[in-house]
Design an enzyme around this catalytic site. Structure first.
Site, PDB file in Angstrom:
ATOM      1  CG  ASP A 105      -0.313  -0.064   2.533  1.00 37.89           C
ATOM      2  OD1 ASP A 105       0.573   0.756   2.813  1.00 37.89           O
ATOM      3  OD2 ASP A 105      -0.689  -0.938   3.334  1.00 37.89           O
ATOM      4  CD  GLU A 125       3.404  -6.420  -2.144  1.00 42.83           C
ATOM      5  OE1 GLU A 125       2.656  -7.381  -2.442  1.00 42.83           O
ATOM      6  OE2 GLU A 125       3.512  -5.966  -0.986  1.00 42.83           O
ATOM      7  CG  ASP A 157       8.984 -15.640  -1.726  1.00 42.12           C
ATOM      8  OD1 ASP A 157       9.935 -15.871  -0.947  1.00 42.12           O
ATOM      9  OD2 ASP A 157       7.818 -15.998  -1.505  1.00 42.12           O
ATOM     10  CG  ASP A 175       3.308  -3.462   6.160  1.00 38.60           C
ATOM     11  OD1 ASP A 175       2.498  -3.996   6.929  1.00 38.60           O
ATOM     12  OD2 ASP A 175       3.017  -2.507   5.423  1.00 38.60           O
ATOM     13  CB  THR A 177      -0.953 -11.088   5.208  1.00 36.19           C
ATOM     14  OG1 THR A 177      -0.118 -12.110   4.661  1.00 36.19           O
ATOM     15  CG2 THR A 177      -1.356 -10.130   4.100  1.00 36.19           C
ATOM     16  CG  ASP A 178      -1.919 -12.307  11.301  1.00 31.28           C
ATOM     17  OD1 ASP A 178      -1.029 -11.470  11.493  1.00 31.28           O
ATOM     18  OD2 ASP A 178      -2.776 -12.587  12.143  1.00 31.28           O
ATOM     19  N   PRO A 182      -0.489 -16.322   1.612  1.00 33.37           N
ATOM     20  CG  PRO A 182      -0.974 -15.050  -0.284  1.00 33.37           C
ATOM     21  CD  PRO A 182      -1.620 -15.672   0.918  1.00 33.37           C
TER      22      PRO A 182
END
Length: 301
Positions: A105, A125, A157, A175, A177-178, A182
């Site tokens: 983001d 990213e 990756d 930063d 995701t949990d 992914p």
């Protein structure tokens, strides 16, 4: 960016109607969640890696969700991004290079680039479409950061990058995701070993680590995996309004034991010298954020 939990079909099946208005029900927890009124859908698609939707909400502005879980909102993103960035950078005090894993983001990149003394910033990213869509629909998150001459963007990756790169960094920020979908690989020992190999001596690694009251296992698992690799494996916290369920935890790992306890006068001097404008971070809050609640300290024992 932070969390995800369910399949794309489940995620968008949560779009329902309430008093004639469409709503989005977050599905991070099986027995409890939060709901957002959808004023307008700005974008929805199944990307190569995840289901993504961006919509407008009168309370929170533009909202992005991935696979059924709210990732970021226009209204409160500054809390998360400022604490992820300025705590490690001002604790270090002399950083020249930063690596960002995830953060499509652009909020982390925006805050990092406020530190003019930095010489190089790399962001890895996995999903180019997330970057492109956020630049279009959440432009204030990146605020032009992707066009900054110091920013080097790698689409790939994160685990492979830290495992294979020959570069070294003073600060590494994950930063992600949990640890589901992914984002799962970014909480493994292999990832942390890669972090250790490309972190400069005296450097700091930080990462989002979930809402501690409801995701205590994430905190304890991260602590167990980081502790063998770093002299200091700890956490700090901040309350991010749309990450509901208590305080958000951030992992903190370094071999410099002094960095967690930088005195207030030094933090204030560094903050003043950097000439950074913030809406949440302050040097005093920086010091306080390392104080953990008793239930976390007991869990870490």
């Amino acid at each position: 960016m932070r969390l995800q939990a369910v399949s794309s079909n489940q995620a968008w099946s949560n779009k329902s109607s309430q008093n004639g208005r469409k709503t989005y029900l977050e599905t991070l927890y099986p027995a409890w969640g939060q709901q957002f009124v959808i004023d307008e859908v700005l974008f929805e698609a199944q990307t190569e890696h995840q289901h993504l939707v961006i919509f407008n909400n009168a309370q929170w502005g533009s909202v992005m969700a991935l696979d059924g879980v709210i990732q970021t909102t226009e209204k409160d993103e500054f809390v998360y991004h400022e604490m992820m960035v300025h705590v490690p950078l001002l604790a270090h005090g002399h950083a020249k290079s930063v690596l960002i894993i995830g953060g499509g983001d652009g909020g982390i990149l925006r805050e990092v680039l406020k530190h003019s003394a930095l010489e190089h910033v790399t962001q890895v990213e996995i999903d180019q479409q997330v970057i492109d869509l956020c630049r279009e629909h959440l432009p204030n998150h990146s605020a032009g950061a992707y066009d900054h001459p110091k920013a080097h963007i790698v689409i790939g990756d994160g685990v492979e990058f830290v495992t294979k790169t020959t570069q070294k960094f003073d600060i590494i920020i994950s930063d992600s995701t949990d640890p589901m979908g992914p984002g799962e690989v970014l909480f493994t020992s292999r990832f942390y070993q890669g972090i250790q190999r490309c972190l400069n001596s005296g450097g700091v690694f930080v990462a989002q680590n979930g809402v501690s009251f409801l995701q205590t296992t994430e905190v304890t698992t991260t602590h167990k995996r980081l502790s063998p690799l770093f002299k200091e494996a700890s956490f700090y916290s901040a309350a991010v309004p749309t990450y509901v369920g208590g305080i958000m935890m951030f992992a903190w790992a370094t071999d410099d034991m002094a960095l967690k306890n930088v005195d207030l006068a030094t933090l204030q001097a560094r903050f003043t010298q950097a000439e950074i404008k913030t809406r949440f971070y302050t040097p005093l809050l920086h010091q306080a954020c390392f104080a953990l609640p008793q239930y976390i300290m007991e869990a870490l024992k």
